[in-house]
Every structure is written in structure tokens, then in C-alpha cells.
Scaffold this active site. Structure first.
Site, PDB file in Angstrom:
ATOM      1  N   ASN A   1      39.573   0.588  46.920  1.00 52.81           N
ATOM      2  CA  ASN A   1      40.511  -0.519  46.726  1.00 52.81           C
ATOM      3  C   ASN A   1      41.354  -0.803  47.974  1.00 52.81           C
ATOM      4  O   ASN A   1      42.047  -1.817  48.016  1.00 52.81           O
ATOM      5  CB  ASN A   1      41.421  -0.265  45.523  1.00 52.81           C
ATOM      6  N   TYR A   2      41.270   0.089  48.978  1.00 52.82           N
ATOM      7  CA  TYR A   2      41.864  -0.233  50.275  1.00 52.82           C
ATOM      8  C   TYR A   2      40.720  -0.568  51.226  1.00 52.82           C
ATOM      9  O   TYR A   2      40.532   0.067  52.264  1.00 52.82           O
ATOM     10  CB  TYR A   2      42.707   0.930  50.816  1.00 52.82           C
TER      11      TYR A   2
ATOM     12  N   GLY B   1      39.237  -6.719  40.126  1.00 60.53           N
ATOM     13  CA  GLY B   1      38.972  -5.806  41.235  1.00 60.53           C
ATOM     14  C   GLY B   1      39.765  -4.521  41.109  1.00 60.53           C
ATOM     15  O   GLY B   1      39.284  -3.452  41.466  1.00 60.53           O
TER      16      GLY B   1
ATOM     17  N   ASP C   1      41.728  -8.373  47.692  1.00 61.65           N
ATOM     18  CA  ASP C   1      40.803  -7.625  48.549  1.00 61.65           C
ATOM     19  C   ASP C   1      41.300  -7.632  49.992  1.00 61.65           C
ATOM     20  O   ASP C   1      41.556  -8.691  50.565  1.00 61.65           O
ATOM     21  CB  ASP C   1      39.399  -8.244  48.482  1.00 61.65           C
TER      22      ASP C   1
ATOM     23  N   ARG D   1      36.198 -13.541  42.261  1.00 62.42           N
ATOM     24  CA  ARG D   1      37.599 -13.309  42.578  1.00 62.42           C
ATOM     25  C   ARG D   1      38.450 -13.235  41.309  1.00 62.42           C
ATOM     26  O   ARG D   1      38.351 -14.076  40.430  1.00 62.42           O
ATOM     27  CB  ARG D   1      38.130 -14.427  43.473  1.00 62.42           C
ATOM     28  N   SER D   2      39.278 -12.207  41.239  1.00 58.27           N
ATOM     29  CA  SER D   2      40.236 -12.126  40.123  1.00 58.27           C
ATOM     30  C   SER D   2      41.641 -12.284  40.686  1.00 58.27           C
ATOM     31  O   SER D   2      42.253 -13.331  40.543  1.00 58.27           O
ATOM     32  CB  SER D   2      40.071 -10.815  39.367  1.00 58.27           C
ATOM     33  N   GLY D   3      42.163 -11.255  41.344  1.00 56.90           N
ATOM     34  CA  GLY D   3      43.517 -11.364  41.889  1.00 56.90           C
ATOM     35  C   GLY D   3      43.556 -11.767  43.358  1.00 56.90           C
ATOM     36  O   GLY D   3      44.603 -12.109  43.888  1.00 56.90           O
ATOM     37  N   GLY D   4      42.408 -11.674  44.053  1.00 51.83           N
ATOM     38  CA  GLY D   4      42.358 -12.039  45.467  1.00 51.83           C
ATOM     39  C   GLY D   4      43.096 -11.077  46.382  1.00 51.83           C
ATOM     40  O   GLY D   4      43.490 -11.444  47.484  1.00 51.83           O
TER      41      GLY D   4
HETATM   42  C1  LIG Z   1      50.133  -6.070  47.523  1.00 55.28           C
HETATM   43  C2  LIG Z   1      49.058  -5.162  47.047  1.00 55.28           C
HETATM   44  C3  LIG Z   1      49.379  -4.066  46.283  1.00 55.28           C
HETATM   45  C4  LIG Z   1      48.401  -3.190  45.830  1.00 55.28           C
HETATM   46  N1  LIG Z   1      48.758  -2.115  45.085  1.00 55.28           N
HETATM   47  C5  LIG Z   1      47.804  -1.302  44.594  1.00 55.28           C
HETATM   48  C6  LIG Z   1      48.114  -0.209  43.750  1.00 55.28           C
HETATM   49  O1  LIG Z   1      49.283   0.045  43.467  1.00 55.28           O
HETATM   50  N2  LIG Z   1      47.108   0.554  43.266  1.00 55.28           N
HETATM   51  C7  LIG Z   1      45.801   0.291  43.572  1.00 55.28           C
HETATM   52  O2  LIG Z   1      44.922   0.977  43.088  1.00 55.28           O
HETATM   53  N3  LIG Z   1      45.468  -0.728  44.385  1.00 55.28           N
HETATM   54  C8  LIG Z   1      46.428  -1.526  44.897  1.00 55.28           C
HETATM   55  N4  LIG Z   1      46.067  -2.570  45.694  1.00 55.28           N
HETATM   56  C9  LIG Z   1      44.650  -2.776  46.014  1.00 55.28           C
HETATM   57  C10 LIG Z   1      43.957  -3.544  44.905  1.00 55.28           C
HETATM   58  O3  LIG Z   1      43.797  -2.730  43.765  1.00 55.28           O
HETATM   59  C11 LIG Z   1      42.584  -3.973  45.387  1.00 55.28           C
HETATM   60  O4  LIG Z   1      42.717  -4.881  46.436  1.00 55.28           O
HETATM   61  C12 LIG Z   1      41.773  -4.578  44.256  1.00 55.28           C
HETATM   62  O5  LIG Z   1      40.435  -4.695  44.674  1.00 55.28           O
HETATM   63  C13 LIG Z   1      42.343  -5.910  43.871  1.00 55.28           C
HETATM   64  O6  LIG Z   1      41.647  -6.505  42.827  1.00 55.28           O
HETATM   65  P1  LIG Z   1      41.769  -8.100  42.686  1.00 55.28           P
HETATM   66  O7  LIG Z   1      41.037  -8.518  41.495  1.00 55.28           O
HETATM   67  O8  LIG Z   1      43.178  -8.505  42.859  1.00 55.28           O
HETATM   68  O9  LIG Z   1      41.079  -8.557  44.049  1.00 55.28           O
HETATM   69  P2  LIG Z   1      39.882  -9.517  44.388  1.00 55.28           P
HETATM   70  O10 LIG Z   1      40.065  -9.792  45.845  1.00 55.28           O
HETATM   71  O11 LIG Z   1      39.805 -10.666  43.469  1.00 55.28           O
HETATM   72  O12 LIG Z   1      38.624  -8.585  44.165  1.00 55.28           O
HETATM   73  C14 LIG Z   1      38.416  -7.351  44.826  1.00 55.28           C
HETATM   74  C15 LIG Z   1      36.950  -6.934  44.694  1.00 55.28           C
HETATM   75  O13 LIG Z   1      36.589  -6.852  43.318  1.00 55.28           O
HETATM   76  C16 LIG Z   1      35.586  -7.820  42.997  1.00 55.28           C
HETATM   77  N5  LIG Z   1      35.923  -8.428  41.710  1.00 55.28           N
HETATM   78  C17 LIG Z   1      37.062  -9.097  41.405  1.00 55.28           C
HETATM   79  N6  LIG Z   1      37.029  -9.517  40.143  1.00 55.28           N
HETATM   80  C18 LIG Z   1      35.851  -9.113  39.622  1.00 55.28           C
HETATM   81  C19 LIG Z   1      35.250  -9.274  38.338  1.00 55.28           C
HETATM   82  N7  LIG Z   1      35.867  -9.930  37.353  1.00 55.28           N
HETATM   83  N8  LIG Z   1      34.022  -8.753  38.142  1.00 55.28           N
HETATM   84  C20 LIG Z   1      33.380  -8.094  39.154  1.00 55.28           C
HETATM   85  N9  LIG Z   1      33.905  -7.919  40.377  1.00 55.28           N
HETATM   86  C21 LIG Z   1      35.132  -8.423  40.620  1.00 55.28           C
HETATM   87  C22 LIG Z   1      35.642  -8.811  44.128  1.00 55.28           C
HETATM   88  O14 LIG Z   1      34.432  -9.536  44.260  1.00 55.28           O
HETATM   89  C23 LIG Z   1      35.974  -7.937  45.308  1.00 55.28           C
HETATM   90  O15 LIG Z   1      34.825  -7.257  45.740  1.00 55.28           O
HETATM   91  C24 LIG Z   1      47.046  -3.445  46.168  1.00 55.28           C
HETATM   92  C25 LIG Z   1      46.715  -4.553  46.933  1.00 55.28           C
HETATM   93  C26 LIG Z   1      47.697  -5.404  47.384  1.00 55.28           C
HETATM   94  C27 LIG Z   1      47.303  -6.592  48.226  1.00 55.28           C
END
Ligand SMILES: Cc1cc2nc3c(=O)[nH]c(=O)nc-3n(C[C@H](O)[C@H](O)[C@H](O)COP(=O)(O)OP(=O)(O)OC[C@H]3O[C@@H](n4cnc5c(N)ncnc54)[C@H](O)[C@@H]3O)c2cc1C
Ligand SMILES: *[C@@H]1O[C@H](CO)[C@@H](O)[C@H](O)[C@H]1NC(C)=O
Ligand SMILES: *[C@@H]1O[C@H](CO)[C@@H](O)[C@H](O)[C@H]1NC(C)=O
Ligand SMILES: *[C@@H]1O[C@H](CO)[C@@H](O)[C@H](O)[C@H]1NC(C)=O
Ligand SMILES: *[C@@H]1O[C@H](CO)[C@@H](O)[C@H](O)[C@H]1NC(C)=O
Ligand SMILES: *[C@@H]1O[C@H](CO)[C@@H](O)[C@H](O)[C@H]1NC(C)=O
Length: 466
Positions: free
Chosen positions: A407-408, A154, A110, A105-108
Site C-alpha cells: 500500500n506504499y 485499494g 495509490d 480506482r476507488s480512493g485514488g
Molecule cells: C494520505 C494517505 C494516508 C494513508 N494512510 C494509510 C493508512 O493509514 N494505512 C494504510 O494501510 N494505508 C494508508 N495509505 C495507503 C493506502 O492504503 C493505499 O494507497 C491504498 O492502495 C489506497 O486505496 P485507494 O482505493 O484509495 O487507492 P486507489 O489509487 O484507488 O487504488 C490503489 C490500488 O488498488 C486498486 N484498486 C482500487 N480499487 C479497487 C477495486 N475496487 N477492485 C480492485 N482493485 C482496486 C487500484 O487499481 C490500485 O492498484 C494512505 C495513503 C494516503 C495517500
């Protein structure tokens, strides 16, 4: 005599073996994991188990979708809030030797909670402590750790986009190096991981391949002033927002819009000129004059939501759009983002990165349904509505495969398909939607770098023998 000694020795050895195996089986996999971890890393205060009073606080800290924050949602055995690479290495090693799966998990953010929820026994590697950003202005590059405020792990690995995608492509189109910890706990950079793996993690979803610690980005130039607008147009109960961000002056923007989209009737008073950094606050509806430090504040609190995506290749007939508005009004809680493609996006080959949705797309739709009531009935009803809307749109969007944005993330893709179909076929279903023809290359890379499928999760890339 010799025989006697031998057999009594054997007997002793057997007894010892038996007592060892008894001792092992009397410990839980978690306790064995914790012991292994303490032998493999100088960790203090990085592991949270349900015994730690702050366990739930840490678990809920980065959990954007409230659907997965209920008391009955399965919880991890432990959360490893890694502070450096050694904690990641030890987690991989000890999870592997104890047959425990990991979630990263990085930003959570997903959409389906795949970074912190699972039906199997698992621990979370949480990256929020690994969050520095190191900018090199001379080189116009930056190293960004996976846990940096946005939650870059992510976002980048899933092919994240931002407001400048039509000018500069996706985040992944601007990544020039990365540091990853692989299934053997080796720390690799671009050179040592090789171009295949480096290709795969730029859009293929990092969590199928390793734990990404850090990304090196090529920075892009922006003018000192940008122009933004957010024009609202109402149709009875439906509100449309036309939003735009232009890397240039208001005068130039107005003349371009007049030429290519006169129906919008964009006025000088609709446009705001500001430095790029201020636009980040503008898009969060912050009042003018909000201190820039506000960007460091965590985003909005988590909500209940279900999201889906579609790619549109041909204009949608006006009557269909009218029907769509009607359906949205019935559902009450849904909004849509229509995200235009073209520009730089159509110049990049679909095989350049795992993200395949390039030329040929007019725009991407995000159907975003969000609500306040967290009862199971309410969740079921809203999820059903999202499915209904997407079904209605079938004739007007991409097909074979019906494309979706990784990412969605959408758990419905590949779900509810006949039970006589293999696990690999299920993976191919979501794999083709997210990656189209790049799925096969992702499977090859996966088979090469993680043949035992240690880095697996509910929608991971399968190995060939899956
Ligand atoms: C409010 C909101 C706004 C958004 N806006 C945009 C946008 O403008 N543009 C866009 O493209 N997307 C957008 N998204 C989607 C977002 O990019 C994805 O949800 C993305 O996967 C988030 O990454 P995360 O690290 O926050 O999530 P996480 O839930 O931490 O991770 C998502 C996925 O990536 C994996 N992962 C995380 N960290 C790592 C790591 N360090 N190494 C390997 N795998 C890892 C996780 O295991 C999981 O499978 C948005 C989402 C939300 C909730
Ligand atoms: C969790 O509790 C254990 C046992 O009391 C302790 O050793 C550990 O440091 C605690 N973890 C954190 C992150 O404080
Ligand atoms: C949690 O606490 C219980 C009760 O004190 C103890 O039996 C158990 O071993 C502890 N678990 C861990 C992982 O420390
Ligand atoms: C940008 O934001 C800063 C901080 O709030 C503010 O001082 C400045 O006036 C803003 N500039 C514009 C053009 O909005
Ligand atoms: C959702 O749809 C399914 C299948 O059509 C149906 O069985 C279920 O009752 C619906 N749930 C709710 C809460 O409306
Ligand atoms: C699975 O079953 C369906 C009908 O039950 C059948 O049409 C289909 O051919 C079967 N597929 C495979 C791969 O066996």
C-alpha cells in the site's frame, strides 16, 4: 453453374467481410468501446470522455499525488463512473473485446497513480458512486462498498492497516466475504470465487484479479472510551512525535508505559480520553468539539510526494539514527513514520494472507517526502533524495528480499534492473518485496483466474507464462 454460383457467393461474402472490416477500422477503439457499452448496459451519464466538460474535474477528483496531475500526464480514453455492477461488467466485456486496458480506482490514493495513470491506452473504472456502508449490529458485521469515503477498494486489497493493528491485525485479517467481478464479467462472492481467490484479494492487490465491489467485515469491539496521546519531543531542528492509541483507561496506560517505556515520561496531562469515533478527528488534528460529521469531508488536498517503506528487524544503532536526522535536515522536506509491529501482528502466520510482514518485525518505516514546487527539476530532486535516504538505510533494514508495503507502492522496486532480465523476473522483484514467499501462490491464483492477464497494470501479479 453450381461452381459459378458458389464463387459469386464467395465473392459477395468476401466483399461484405471486407466492408465490415473497413467499417471497424474506421472507428476508434474508444468509439467501439462506447457502442459496445451502450449495447451491454442501460447506462446514461456514467461515461466521461475528453469531450465532456467535466472530464478533468472527474479525473482529478480522486488523485492524491499531484505528481500525476500535470498537463503532460497520460490521460484515460474514458472514465466509467460505475453506479452498479452492470456498468463494471459492461466495462470489462467491452474493454476486453476492444483490447483496451482498464485501471480501477476507488480512493485514488495509490502512491504511484496506478489507478488512474498509464502509458498504454486505458479506461478508468471509477468506484466513487458505489459507496454504501451497511452495518449489521446483531451480527457485528458490515458490508462496505469499494468507493466508500476512505476509498476502501485499494486500502483493503493492499492489506491496509489502522491504529488498532497491534490489537486486531490488519483490515484483511477481519474480512469475511467479498463481491468481485472477474475477467469473464461474472459476479462472485466468497463461496463462488473459492478460497484461493478470496485469499489473494486480501492483500495481493485487487487490481490483478478483478474489480471488487464490496467487502464484508467482521467488526471488532472497542471500549466506550479510548486513550490517545501525541507527545512532541524536539532535538534541535528535528521534531519527534510519539503517538499512541490505547483501548483502555489513562490509568492503565500510564502504568504500562511506566513499566515498558519509562524514557517517554508520559504524563496524565498528555493523555486524552474519548470515544473511538472522536479519535479519528484527533488524528486529523481537528480541535476538540469538531462535529463528527467532519469525518465525511474529503481529506487534505493533493500534494507532490514520493514515499518508500522498509521493515526493521533489529534495533538501529544510535549513531545511525543521528546520521539519519542529519540527512533529513539536508533534504528539508522529508518526514518518517515508524509504525510498531508485534502484538496481534506477530501471531498471524505470514501465509495466512498475501501480506507477509508478520513476526520478526520491530517496525515499519515510511519515508515520506512531500513538497510544493511541481517543476520537473524539483520533482527529480525530491525523488532522488528519497532514493538516497533509502540507500543509506540499507544495512539496517530487511534484505533478501528488501521488504516493502504494497500500500506504499514504490515504482522503483523492480525498476533499473538489467535489460537481459525477463518481464517475469521484474515482477518477481517487486512481488518478493511486497509478498515474500506468497508471491508464488499469487502467481498460481492469477494463472488460474485470469490466464489471459486482462487485469494487468504496471506492478500486477504476472501469470506463469508472462
Ligand atoms: C494520505 C494517505 C494516508 C494513508 N494512510 C494509510 C493508512 O493509514 N494505512 C494504510 O494501510 N494505508 C494508508 N495509505 C495507503 C493506502 O492504503 C493505499 O494507497 C491504498 O492502495 C489506497 O486505496 P485507494 O482505493 O484509495 O487507492 P486507489 O489509487 O484507488 O487504488 C490503489 C490500488 O488498488 C486498486 N484498486 C482500487 N480499487 C479497487 C477495486 N475496487 N477492485 C480492485 N482493485 C482496486 C487500484 O487499481 C490500485 O492498484 C494512505 C495513503 C494516503 C495517500
Ligand atoms: C458526456 O457526453 C455525452 C455526449 O454529449 C453524453 O451523452 C453523456 O451523458 C455525457 N456524460 C456524462 C456523465 O454526463
Ligand atoms: C468528440 O467530439 C469530436 C468533435 O465534435 C467528435 O469528432 C468525436 O467523435 C467525439 N468523441 C467522442 C468519443 O464522442
Ligand atoms: C466527541 O465529539 C463530539 C462531537 O464533536 C463532542 O460533542 C464530544 O464532546 C466529543 N467527546 C469527547 C470526549 O471529546
Ligand atoms: C537525479 O539523479 C540522477 C542519477 O543520479 C541524476 O542524473 C539527475 O541529474 C538527478 N536529478 C536531479 C534533478 O537532481
Ligand atoms: C545479465 O547480464 C549480466 C552482466 O551484463 C550478467 O552478469 C548476468 O549473468 C546476466 N543475467 C542473465 C539472466 O543472463
Amino acid at each position: 453453374m453450381t461452381t459459378m454460383r458458389k464463387s459469386s457467393f464467395l465473392l459477395t461474402a468476401l466483399t461484405i467481410l471486407m466492408s465490415i472490416s473497413t467499417a471497424i477500422s474506421s472507428h476508434s477503439p474508444l468509439q467501439n468501446f462506447l457502442t459496445c457499452f451502450s449495447h451491454n448496459s442501460h447506462a446514461s451519464k456514467v461515461i466521461y470522455t475528453p469531450n465532456n466538460t467535466s472530464f478533468l474535474t472527474i479525473l482529478n477528483k480522486k488523485m492524491y499525488n499531484k505528481k500525476f496531475q500535470t498537463p503532460t500526464t497520460p490521460k484515460p480514453l474514458a472514465i466509467i463512473a460505475a453506479k452498479d455492477a452492470s456498468h463494471v461488467q459492461a466495462t470489462i466485456k467491452c474493454a476486453k473485446s476492444n483490447n483496451i486496458q482498464i485501471r480501477i480506482r476507488s480512493g485514488g490514493h495509490d502512491y504511484e497513480g496506478y489507478s488512474y495513470v498509464s502509458d498504454v491506452s486505458f479506461v478508468i473504472i471509477d468506484m466513487f458512486n458505489i459507496n454504501s456502508v451497511d452495518i449489521n449490529l446483531q451480527e457485528e458485521t458490515a458490508w462496505v462498498d469499494s468507493g466508500a469515503t476512505l476509498g476502501a477498494g485499494g486500502h483493503f486489497s493492499g492489506g491496509g492497516y489502522g491504529n488498532m493493528m497491534r490489537k486486531y491485525g490488519l483490515s484483511v485479517d477481519n474480512i469475511i466475504d467479498a463481491i468481485i467481478v472477474d475477467a469473464n464479467s461474472n459476479i462472485l462472492d466468497r463461496k463462488s470465487m473459492g478460497e484461493d481467490l478470496f485469499w489473494a484479494i486480501r492483500g495481493g492487490g485487487g487490481a490483478s484479479f478483478g474489480v471488487i465491489l464490496s467487502w464484508k467485515l467482521k467488526l471488532v469491539q472497542v471500549p466506550s472510551q479510548l486513550t490517545v496521546f501525541n507527545v512532541k519531543r524536539s532535538k534541535k531542528v528535528v521534531q519527534l512525535n510519539f503517538i499512541g492509541q490505547f483501548l483502555g483507561t489513562t490509568e492503565r496506560l500510564l502504568s504500562l508505559i511506566k513499566e515498558s517505556f519509562p524514557e517517554l515520561n508520559l504524563k496524565n496531562s498528555d493523555c486524552f480520553s474519548m470515544p473511538w469515533i472522536n479519535t479519528t478527528l484527533f488524528w486529523y488534528d481537528k480541535p476538540f468539539g469538531t462535529p463528527l460529521e467532519e469525518v465525511l469531508v474529503e481529506g487534505p488536498p493533493s500534494i507532490y510526494f514520493k514515499s518508500k517503506s522498509d521493515y526493521v528487524k533489529n534495533p538501529i544503532p544510535k549513531v545511525v539514527i543521528e546520521s539519519l536526522w542529519k540527512k533529513m535536515i539536508e533534504g528539508e522536506t522529508m518526514y518518517m513514520d515508524w509504525n510498531p509491529y508485534g502484538g496481534r501482528m506477530k501471531e498471524i502466520l505470514p501465509s495466512q494472507t498475501p501480506f507477509p510482514h508478520r513476526a520478526g518485525n520491530l517496525f515499519k518505516i515510511q519515508y515520506f517526502n512531500r513538497w510544493i514546487d511541481g517543476s520537473p527539476e524539483s520533482i527529480g530532486r525530491h525523488v532522488n533524495f528519497s532514493r538516497l535516504i533509502q540507500k543509506f538505510m540499507t544495512p539496517y533494514v530487511s534484505s533478501s528480499p528488501r521488504e516493502a508495503f504494497l500500500n506504499y507502492r514504490d515504482a522503483d522496486i523492480g525498476a533499473n534492473i538489467p535489460s537481459n532480465i525477463t518481464k517475469f523476473d521484474i515482477a518477481r522483484t517487486y512481488g518478493r518485496s511486497y509478498f515474500k514467499a506468497n508471491f508464488e501462490r499469487l502467481v498460481s491464483v492469477k494463472t488460474k483466474v485470469d490466464p489471459d492477464d486482462f487485469f494487468r497494470y504496471e506492478q500486477s501479479i504476472p501469470t506463469k507464462t508472462y
